[in-house]
Design a protein around this motif. Structure first.
Motif, PDB file in Angstrom:
ATOM      1  N   VAL A  41       0.854  -1.191   0.000  1.00  0.00           N
ATOM      2  CA  VAL A  41       0.000   0.000   0.000  1.00  0.00           C
ATOM      3  C   VAL A  41       0.894   1.247   0.000  1.00  0.00           C
ATOM      4  O   VAL A  41       1.409   1.632   1.040  1.00  0.00           O
ATOM      5  N   THR A  88      -5.143  -2.944  -3.558  1.00  0.00           N
ATOM      6  CA  THR A  88      -5.424  -1.631  -2.967  1.00  0.00           C
ATOM      7  C   THR A  88      -6.765  -1.036  -3.399  1.00  0.00           C
ATOM      8  O   THR A  88      -7.096   0.081  -2.990  1.00  0.00           O
ATOM      9  N   TYR A 127      -9.229   0.610  -0.795  1.00  0.00           N
ATOM     10  CA  TYR A 127      -8.994   1.969  -0.315  1.00  0.00           C
ATOM     11  C   TYR A 127      -9.767   2.977  -1.169  1.00  0.00           C
ATOM     12  O   TYR A 127     -10.276   3.972  -0.657  1.00  0.00           O
ATOM     13  N   GLY A 137     -10.133  -0.639   2.987  1.00  0.00           N
ATOM     14  CA  GLY A 137      -8.841  -0.967   2.387  1.00  0.00           C
ATOM     15  C   GLY A 137      -8.235  -2.240   2.923  1.00  0.00           C
ATOM     16  O   GLY A 137      -7.796  -3.107   2.154  1.00  0.00           O
ATOM     17  N   LEU A 149      -7.657  -5.689   0.959  1.00  0.00           N
ATOM     18  CA  LEU A 149      -6.273  -6.143   0.873  1.00  0.00           C
ATOM     19  C   LEU A 149      -6.170  -7.605   1.298  1.00  0.00           C
ATOM     20  O   LEU A 149      -5.545  -8.420   0.609  1.00  0.00           O
ATOM     21  N   GLY A 201      -1.179  -2.846   5.644  1.00  0.00           N
ATOM     22  CA  GLY A 201      -2.329  -2.079   5.177  1.00  0.00           C
ATOM     23  C   GLY A 201      -2.765  -0.966   6.099  1.00  0.00           C
ATOM     24  O   GLY A 201      -3.552  -0.098   5.702  1.00  0.00           O
TER      25      GLY A 201
END
Length: 185
Positions: free
Chosen positions: A29, A81, A84, A125, A129, A150
């Motif tokens: 990330v 990702t 997010y 996120g 992930l 993350g």
């Protein structure tokens, strides 16, 4: 929504895209300035327009424009990702809603709204992930590793941006709201 609000939505979508190009690579990330645009969109535009600005950003990226931190296109949904980005949409709404309901005006209280945005972004996120690494990339991370890569690695910079944006919003909010009110007339 008024037609006069569309340039503001486009502006904050563009700011989010620009923030994606300013990044510090860390594993899984990357740290970017995108979250600053999310804070500002929610605080200054309110829940609906703030959310719409982030939705426009995500849809433009999914349509193929390379506006995300690592490119663009419909296959970006499979990136670890991508959660997010969904968090940006939800986080801008939550931020704007809190600002609207509680009428935050001081930097300390605006910080709480921004902090809630940060929580929402990291919730989406980290969840994505974990899922993507396990079932899409097939290089599973443990829950601890997911939280480390993350959340714990990128969060210090995002907290700093949270504080800086809180001060900016406290100073800008009276001016921005007068401009928005004039547009609504």
């Amino acid at each position: 929504m008024k037609t006069k609000s569309l340039p503001l939505v486009a502006l904050f979508a563009a700011l989010t895209a620009i923030g994606g190009f300013i990044k510090i690579p860390i594993p899984y990330v990357p740290f970017t300035l995108q979250i600053a645009a999310v804070y500002l969109a929610g605080c200054l535009l309110g829940p609906k327009l703030g959310m719409l600005s982030q939705l426009v950003y995500v849809l433009v990226g999914l349509a193929g424009a390379p506006v995300f931190a690592e490119g663009g296109g419909p296959s970006y949904v499979l990136q670890p990702t991508f959660g997010y980005l969904i968090g940006f949409v939800a986080g801008a709404y939550v931020n704007g809603w809190l600002m609207q309901i509680f009428q935050f005006r001081k930097a300390a209280t605006i910080f709480l709204a921004n902090l809630s945005t940060l929580f929402v972004v990291y919730l989406f996120g980290c969840a994505w992930l974990y899922i993507a690494m396990k079932w899409i990339v097939e290089k599973p991370l443990t829950i601890g590793q997911t939280l480390w890569f993350g959340f714990l690695l990128p969060v210090p910079g995002d907290l700093l941006l949270c504080a800086v944006c809180s001060v900016l919003v406290a100073r800008m909010l009276p001016r921005i709201q007068s401009v928005i009110r004039k547009q609504e007339v």
